[in-house]
Design a protein around this motif. Structure first.
Motif, PDB file in Angstrom:
ATOM      1  N   ALA A  94       0.792   8.281  -7.648  1.00 45.84           N
ATOM      2  CA  ALA A  94       1.897   8.493  -6.706  1.00 45.84           C
ATOM      3  C   ALA A  94       1.673   7.724  -5.413  1.00 45.84           C
ATOM      4  O   ALA A  94       2.604   7.114  -4.873  1.00 45.84           O
ATOM      5  N   SER A  95       0.445   7.723  -4.915  1.00 44.68           N
ATOM      6  CA  SER A  95       0.141   7.022  -3.662  1.00 44.68           C
ATOM      7  C   SER A  95       0.337   5.525  -3.808  1.00 44.68           C
ATOM      8  O   SER A  95       0.786   4.853  -2.877  1.00 44.68           O
ATOM      9  N   GLN A  97       2.566   3.969  -5.656  1.00 43.96           N
ATOM     10  CA  GLN A  97       3.998   3.691  -5.539  1.00 43.96           C
ATOM     11  C   GLN A  97       4.470   3.816  -4.088  1.00 43.96           C
ATOM     12  O   GLN A  97       5.290   3.024  -3.620  1.00 43.96           O
ATOM     13  N   GLN A  98       3.937   4.791  -3.371  1.00 46.89           N
ATOM     14  CA  GLN A  98       4.335   4.994  -1.976  1.00 46.89           C
ATOM     15  C   GLN A  98       3.904   3.827  -1.095  1.00 46.89           C
ATOM     16  O   GLN A  98       4.688   3.365  -0.268  1.00 46.89           O
TER      17      GLN A  98
END
Length: 137
Positions: A94-95, A97-98
């Motif tokens: 997730a990080s 992609q962020q």
């Protein structure tokens, strides 16, 4: 090897400062990455040449200083990096992609992480080219 010392030092670390071509833009990137805000003293100094992030009480601030002839380090070889930042995260997928959405560029590995990957860190370049790592905590 030096002997550890105790006692009073000369001073306390107050800030880490990154040279860059656009202090405001880089401060906004790191504010979003770290979940903080650009300091109210943003753009202090000559012609917006200095911007910093709000630091937690007693914490170290992250500052950004304009360098008119800034050249980003080439990772892993080339003009040497002077330092890099490690950012602790709980979810590398997730990080990843962020930080891409914020404008970071993957350096190592350049492929997207997959659920179940065992790698504990990934290397990126911020929008000005400074290397930083996302590290699984």
């Amino acid at each position: 090897m030096s002997t550890p010392t105790t006692g009073v030092g000369v001073g306390a670390l107050d800030a880490v400062v990154l040279d860059c071509p656009d202090p405001r833009a880089l401060a906004q990137f790191y504010a979003a990455l770290l979940g903080t805000t650009v300091s109210s003293d943003e753009d202090s100094g000559e012609d917006g040449a200095w911007v910093s992030l709000e630091a937690a009480p007693g914490g170290v601030s992250l500052g950004f200083q304009r360098a008119s002839r800034y050249e980003p380090p080439a990772w892993p070889d080339g003009p040497p990096q002077q330092l890099h930042l490690d950012v602790a995260v709980t979810d590398l997928v997730a990080s990843h992609q962020q930080v891409l959405a914020l404008g970071a560029r993957p350096l190592d590995p350049i492929t997207d992480p997959q659920p179940g990957d065992t790698r504990t860190f990934r290397v990126y370049a911020d929008p000005a080219g400074h290397p930083f790592c996302l590290c699984r905590c």
